[in-house]
Design a protein around this motif. Sequence first.
Motif, PDB file in Angstrom:
ATOM      1  N   UNK A 106       0.796  -1.213   0.000  1.00 30.08           N
ATOM      2  CA  UNK A 106       0.000   0.000   0.000  1.00 30.08           C
ATOM      3  C   UNK A 106       0.838   1.277   0.000  1.00 30.08           C
ATOM      4  N   UNK A 107       2.119   1.176   0.328  1.00 30.50           N
ATOM      5  CA  UNK A 107       2.986   2.354   0.374  1.00 30.50           C
ATOM      6  C   UNK A 107       3.248   2.840  -1.053  1.00 30.50           C
ATOM      7  N   UNK A 108       3.135   4.148  -1.251  1.00 32.47           N
ATOM      8  CA  UNK A 108       3.450   4.672  -2.575  1.00 32.47           C
ATOM      9  C   UNK A 108       4.964   4.630  -2.823  1.00 32.47           C
ATOM     10  N   UNK A 109       5.301   4.270  -4.021  1.00 33.05           N
ATOM     11  CA  UNK A 109       6.712   4.167  -4.376  1.00 33.05           C
ATOM     12  C   UNK A 109       7.209   5.531  -4.824  1.00 33.05           C
ATOM     13  N   UNK A 110       8.324   5.935  -4.322  1.00 30.61           N
ATOM     14  CA  UNK A 110       8.873   7.237  -4.699  1.00 30.61           C
ATOM     15  C   UNK A 110       9.761   7.098  -5.927  1.00 30.61           C
ATOM     16  N   UNK A 111       9.728   8.071  -6.783  1.00 30.15           N
ATOM     17  CA  UNK A 111      10.556   8.055  -7.983  1.00 30.15           C
ATOM     18  C   UNK A 111      11.837   8.823  -7.705  1.00 30.15           C
ATOM     19  N   UNK A 112      12.897   8.084  -7.463  1.00 31.50           N
ATOM     20  CA  UNK A 112      14.180   8.735  -7.200  1.00 31.50           C
ATOM     21  C   UNK A 112      15.087   8.643  -8.357  1.00 31.50           C
TER      22      UNK A 112
END
Length: 112
Positions: A106-112
């Motif tokens: 459920x955690x949003x994935x960050x775009x790094x």
Amino acid sequence: MASSIGYTAFSPRPSLSRHSSIATNPPLDRTKVKDYLLLSVLACFCPVWPINIVGFVYSIMSKNSLEQGNLDGAVRLGRVAKMLSMVSLVGGTVIIIACIVNLASECPKSDL
């Protein structure tokens, strides 16, 4: 008649096939009886509360039976405490892993 073959003190009549259970079942040693108290205490930290509390109670009952000299009862209650504690540990591990997987999905994935 006390001299007949297979006569036991516990049998009302002589028998050729029955033997005394005292000769086949050795007495239990008090040091070998386990109450699994530590295992049941560890199981109380798992999120399967009704099962681990009952396992803890059976462990205490096993310890009390051993102190009263009831070795057979202590062994029987200890086995139940061990089984309930193991079920609680396995069930708690499955629940914890399922929660971690659910939260990670459920955690949003960050775009790094």
